[in-house]
Design an enzyme around this catalytic site. Structure first.
Site, PDB file in Angstrom:
ATOM      1  N   GLY A   1      38.435  39.122  39.080  1.00 19.76           N
ATOM      2  CA  GLY A   1      39.611  38.739  39.695  1.00 19.76           C
ATOM      3  C   GLY A   1      39.921  39.542  41.031  1.00 19.76           C
TER       4      GLY A   1
ATOM      5  CG  HIS B   1      31.809  37.571  46.977  1.00 29.78           C
ATOM      6  ND1 HIS B   1      31.946  38.872  46.630  1.00 29.78           N
ATOM      7  CD2 HIS B   1      32.717  37.218  46.056  1.00 29.78           C
ATOM      8  CE1 HIS B   1      32.839  39.214  46.006  1.00 29.78           C
ATOM      9  NE2 HIS B   1      33.485  38.194  45.452  1.00 29.78           N
TER      10      HIS B   1
ATOM     11  CG  ASP C   1      30.840  41.047  49.142  1.00 32.74           C
ATOM     12  OD1 ASP C   1      31.174  39.940  49.564  1.00 32.74           O
ATOM     13  OD2 ASP C   1      31.129  41.455  48.031  1.00 32.74           O
TER      14      ASP C   1
END
Length: 363
Positions: free
Chosen positions: A322, A212, A242
């Site tokens: 993050g 992503h 992913d």
């Protein structure tokens, strides 16, 4: 390097966000299939009894209809093999393993997961196998409406004690940034994962990150926290999986095969493998630093809001928004690429399918 198909460049289109579909299917979709890995194979580290390789071979021989998965017993540090009948339990004990007789087989739990994968696309939800409790666990964010939660409960009710459904507080999110801070020219910030090399051309170097992170960009350039040019993205697979790939393209930047621990120290990485339930793992993330925990579930399907992502692994390490793309590892073994989660539940994409997909290896 041979491009396998358009998913090397960009992920396939996902299921529309926000839609919950109820249906009953028994066959897995091709989107969930993963290539076999040819990465170096080493055993899960155990204190005694049956080894990881031997347990896998035994489970393969007994079959999914007579077994219910394996996991590491934290207290004894020995592998447990779940089985569905006494004869299978005796074979496990004769092989030196700990046997536990359970109600539901891997075949039954896999069939439930397949039905959920084809029935639900609900942002803020995830599910997967809890081999210790011999159940499929489904968790839904507190931000999801009561109406949609009731629909999930109705689906789960069809499977009785094989399912456990509950809520969690907050939102499920994919995490941006990570181990070593990197930023794309279009403004996206993520993590550098493991440095890898092309198996057919070892002088060609890349690094993994989350899919992503690289999804939606076209040959985008990436830089570090000091704005030093690193390279450009060449691969993205998201949703469904992913994992993404960025090519190193700056001869003046060192490319060691290690992981930064955010304390001035580094961990060398020399091979890749999968991890068993209850095995310890660590991750390095830009937002949360160096964190460790245990593998808690496998075969996780998660929906961050833009389609289902399949075959993730859940852990108990803490993470913050993050941390995406950061390396998940244990000692000198590469294990995964951090994807997302909530609070102290972290999800990772297994590294071996990503390496196999791109034709890469760690070094």
């Amino acid at each position: 390097m041979n491009f396998r198909n358009s998913q090397w460049r960009r992920a396939a289109a996902g299921v529309a966000a926000g839609m919950l579909v109820i249906s009953g299917l028994l066959l897995p979709s091709s989107a969930q299939a993963e290539p076999a890995s040819n990465a170096p194979v080493r055993d899960v580290q155990v204190a005694g009894g049956i080894s990881g390789k031997a347990a896998t071979a035994l489970v393969d021989r007994l079959g999914k209809a007579r077994t219910g998965g394996t996991y590491l017993d934290r207290e004894s540090q020995r592998l447990v093999v779940a089985v569905t009948d006494d004869a299978a339990a005796q074979e496990v004990r004769e092989a030196g393993g700990i046997a536990r007789v359970v109600r539901y087989s891997t075949s039954q739990l896999d069939a439930i997961t397949t039905t959920l994968n084809e029935s639900i696309s609900l942002p803020g939800s995830y599910w997967g196998t809890n081999s210790v409790d011999n159940q499929i666990e489904v968790r839904v964010s507190s931000a999801v409406s009561d109406t949609d939660y009731a629909k999930v409960q109705a689906i789960a009710a069809r499977f009785g004690s094989a399912m456990d459904v509950g809520r969690f507080q907050g939102k499920l999110q994919k995490d941006l940034s990570g181990g070593r801070y990197i930023k794309s020219d279009d403004g996206g910030t993520c993590s550098s994962g493991f440095n890898v090399r092309d198996k057919s051309n070892p002088d060609s170097l890349y690094f993994l990150t989350a899919g992503h992170c690289t999804k939606g960009t076209v040959d985008n350039d990436w830089r570090d926290a000091n704005a030093t040019y690193l390279g450009y993205d060449v691969g993205a697979f998201y949703p469904e999986r992913d994992h993404g790939l960025i090519r190193h393209y700056n001869a003046n930047v060192s490319k060691p095969g290690n992981v930064y621990l955010h304390n001035g120290e580094y961990q060398d990485i020399v091979y890749s493998r999968d991890a068993s339930v209850n095995e310890p793992v660590c991750h390095s993330g830009y937002a949360s630093g160096y964190q460790c925990g245990y593998v808690t579930q496998t075969g996780i399907t998660a929906n961050y809001g833009d389609g289902n992502v399949y075959n993730l692994v859940a852990t108990s390490y803490c993470r913050e928004g993050g941390d995406s793309g950061g390396p998940v590892f244990w000692r000198d073994a590469a294990i995964g690429i951090h994807s997302g989660g909530h609070d102290c539940v972290g999800f990772y994409q297994r590294v071996n399918p990503a390496l196999s997909w791109y034709g890469m290896e760690v070094y």
